[in-house]
Design a protein around this motif. Structure first.
Motif, PDB file in Angstrom:
ATOM      1  N   UNK A 326      18.990  30.013 -18.319  1.00 46.91           N
ATOM      2  CA  UNK A 326      18.497  30.273 -19.666  1.00 46.91           C
ATOM      3  C   UNK A 326      18.016  31.721 -19.812  1.00 46.91           C
ATOM      4  N   UNK A 327      16.719  31.941 -20.080  1.00 44.86           N
ATOM      5  CA  UNK A 327      16.216  33.287 -20.349  1.00 44.86           C
ATOM      6  C   UNK A 327      15.839  34.040 -19.075  1.00 44.86           C
ATOM      7  N   UNK A 328      15.988  33.406 -17.915  1.00 49.11           N
ATOM      8  CA  UNK A 328      15.389  33.966 -16.709  1.00 49.11           C
ATOM      9  C   UNK A 328      16.372  34.211 -15.570  1.00 49.11           C
ATOM     10  N   UNK A 329      17.633  34.473 -15.916  1.00 45.04           N
ATOM     11  CA  UNK A 329      18.616  34.700 -14.864  1.00 45.04           C
ATOM     12  C   UNK A 329      18.262  35.874 -13.968  1.00 45.04           C
ATOM     13  N   UNK A 330      17.888  37.011 -14.578  1.00 48.05           N
ATOM     14  CA  UNK A 330      17.525  38.177 -13.789  1.00 48.05           C
ATOM     15  C   UNK A 330      16.249  37.927 -12.999  1.00 48.05           C
ATOM     16  N   UNK A 331      15.309  37.218 -13.613  1.00 49.05           N
ATOM     17  CA  UNK A 331      14.034  36.928 -12.943  1.00 49.05           C
ATOM     18  C   UNK A 331      14.253  36.059 -11.706  1.00 49.05           C
ATOM     19  N   UNK A 332      15.045  35.017 -11.871  1.00 51.13           N
ATOM     20  CA  UNK A 332      15.162  33.985 -10.846  1.00 51.13           C
ATOM     21  C   UNK A 332      16.299  34.228  -9.856  1.00 51.13           C
ATOM     22  N   UNK A 333      17.110  35.252 -10.085  1.00 49.85           N
ATOM     23  CA  UNK A 333      18.332  35.432  -9.296  1.00 49.85           C
ATOM     24  C   UNK A 333      18.093  35.521  -7.791  1.00 49.85           C
ATOM     25  N   UNK A 334      17.183  36.361  -7.303  1.00 53.96           N
ATOM     26  CA  UNK A 334      17.045  36.450  -5.838  1.00 53.96           C
ATOM     27  C   UNK A 334      16.741  35.110  -5.180  1.00 53.96           C
ATOM     28  N   UNK A 335      15.799  34.351  -5.756  1.00 53.70           N
ATOM     29  CA  UNK A 335      15.444  33.060  -5.155  1.00 53.70           C
ATOM     30  C   UNK A 335      16.560  32.044  -5.331  1.00 53.70           C
ATOM     31  N   UNK A 336      17.175  31.997  -6.509  1.00 54.69           N
ATOM     32  CA  UNK A 336      18.246  31.029  -6.761  1.00 54.69           C
ATOM     33  C   UNK A 336      19.406  31.225  -5.802  1.00 54.69           C
ATOM     34  N   UNK A 337      19.772  32.479  -5.581  1.00 59.32           N
ATOM     35  CA  UNK A 337      20.935  32.770  -4.732  1.00 59.32           C
ATOM     36  C   UNK A 337      20.607  32.597  -3.252  1.00 59.32           C
ATOM     37  N   UNK A 338      19.369  32.888  -2.876  1.00 61.37           N
ATOM     38  CA  UNK A 338      18.947  32.614  -1.500  1.00 61.37           C
ATOM     39  C   UNK A 338      18.941  31.112  -1.242  1.00 61.37           C
ATOM     40  N   UNK A 339      18.435  30.340  -2.223  1.00 63.83           N
ATOM     41  CA  UNK A 339      18.399  28.882  -2.077  1.00 63.83           C
ATOM     42  C   UNK A 339      19.812  28.321  -1.978  1.00 63.83           C
ATOM     43  N   UNK A 340      20.711  28.790  -2.829  1.00 66.91           N
ATOM     44  CA  UNK A 340      22.110  28.337  -2.755  1.00 66.91           C
ATOM     45  C   UNK A 340      22.687  28.612  -1.374  1.00 66.91           C
TER      46      UNK A 340
END
Length: 365
Positions: A326-340
């Motif tokens: 949603x509105x937070x792709x740039x905010x959440x990207x490092x953690x989301x991609x590390x988790x993936x």
């Protein structure tokens, strides 16, 4: 292991970077040029606009990412020669209606958000407009210059021998063998992989529909404007009434943003321009005389509560998701991609993956 990542925004590129860094063979497929959709169009504040209004699932990703961004910026600069400009300025929230809730959240989460005297805000931000009466401040909040972040990621990936970028190549469906997803079909033929990761932002739902899956991710239009000012014009980020002003190091000021549900139409409108300019002048009256350098729109991947889908899709072996931020792709990207990457590689995950796990019920995720 060969991995195919569908989508070349910040989520797709950083997913590819994490997986390739672990030694996997990675292809990134994008229907256009990489890094030209929502990731490029956003403001780049490394915080949700109102972090206390989000669920703990979003908070967990945001906190990890905020703490990681400075070292990510340094690493990408070293590997690509392009500085993403992670710029720590701090952020003032002005005249909040839920200030008590914000301060209670900060105390509970251990984040450095405090109430500050309004006169100290006017001293710290001289161009701030009149009439504001109270404020809270978080000192460590950064913004990242997202177009430069995307260029830096693209360059870093191109320098990795185990990464291939396939631009202007649209995935039209999935290739399956029994219950397993083994690749995607394109207009130029099939691309096969051991794992397929859907990180296609607002387009993720349409792609998954070809498997009979309903993903509640849809485009949500947002518009921004960019002003050119002196380099020292705005020393801090400021936010009031849902609109924000972000200073770049070279004096550019971003003001945003709007939010509309109009499908895949990302045509900038005069109405949005007038509204954003009025908000900008209310926040920073000197912008009335500043040049509007650019006005644009992007399509956020809207999802329920803004909680992304990260992980394998049950019943579709080989298919993984990292989408719906949603509105937070740039905010959440490092953690989301590390988790993936942690989940796909069988490593201990950085945070509890359960809130993001895709679950199929009656064809819906």
């Amino acid at each position: 292991m060969r991995v195919l990542v569908i989508g070349g925004g910040v989520i797709g590129l950083l997913s590819a970077y994490q997986l390739a860094d672990a030694g996997l063979e990675v292809q990134v497929l994008d229907q256009g040029d990489v890094g030209r959709e929502a990731s490029w169009a956003g403001g780049g504040i490394v915080s949700p606009l109102y972090p206390w209004r989000y669920s703990p699932a979003v908070t967990a990703l945001a906190h990890w990412s905020q703490d990681f961004y400075p070292q990510l910026g340094e690493r990408l600069l070293a590997e690509s020669g392009i500085d993403p400009e992670v710029h720590v300025t701090g952020l003032y929230w002005l005249d909040l209606e839920d200030e008590d809730e914000a301060l209670a959240w900060a105390k509970r989460e251990g984040r450095p958000l405090t109430a500050v005297d309004i006169q100290s805000v006017y001293r710290a931000v001289p161009p701030l407009g009149p009439g504001f009466s109270h404020a809270v401040y978080m000192p460590g909040v950064a913004n990242v210059r997202n177009p430069r972040l995307l260029k830096s990621l693209r360059e870093a990936l191109q320098r990795m021998p185990n990464v291939t970028l396939l631009e202007n190549a649209k995935a039209t469906g999935f290739v399956r063998e029994a219950e397993r997803v083994v690749g995607v079909s394109t207009e130029s033929g099939e691309l096969r992989a051991d794992r397929v990761v859907v990180a296609a932002g607002a387009w993720s739902g349409g792609l998954l529909a070809s498997l009979g899956l309903q993903l509640p991710v849809k485009p949500m239009k947002g518009e921004m404007i960019l002003f050119k000012c002196a380099e020292d014009f705005l020393p801090r980020m400021v936010l009031a009434k849902g609109r924000y002003a972000i200073p770049r190091r070279d004096g550019h000021i971003l003001v945003g943003s709007t939010l509309e549900d109009v499908g895949f139409d990302k045509t900038p409108t005069q109405e949005a321009l007038d509204s954003l300019r009025a908000s900008a002048i209310e926040l920073l009256p000197a912008l009335a005389d500043a040049e509007v350098v650019k006005h644009w729109a992007g399509l956020r991947p809207g999802s329920p509560e803004g909680i992304p889908y990260i992980g394998p899709v049950p019943g579709f072996e080989g298919l993984w998701l990292n989408c719906g931020h949603f509105r937070n792709g740039l905010v959440l990207a490092p953690a989301s991609c590390q988790l993936l990457a942690d989940l796909l590689l069988g490593r201990e995950p950085i945070i509890d993956p359960a809130p993001y796990a895709p679950a199929v019920r009656g064809g819906s995720l």
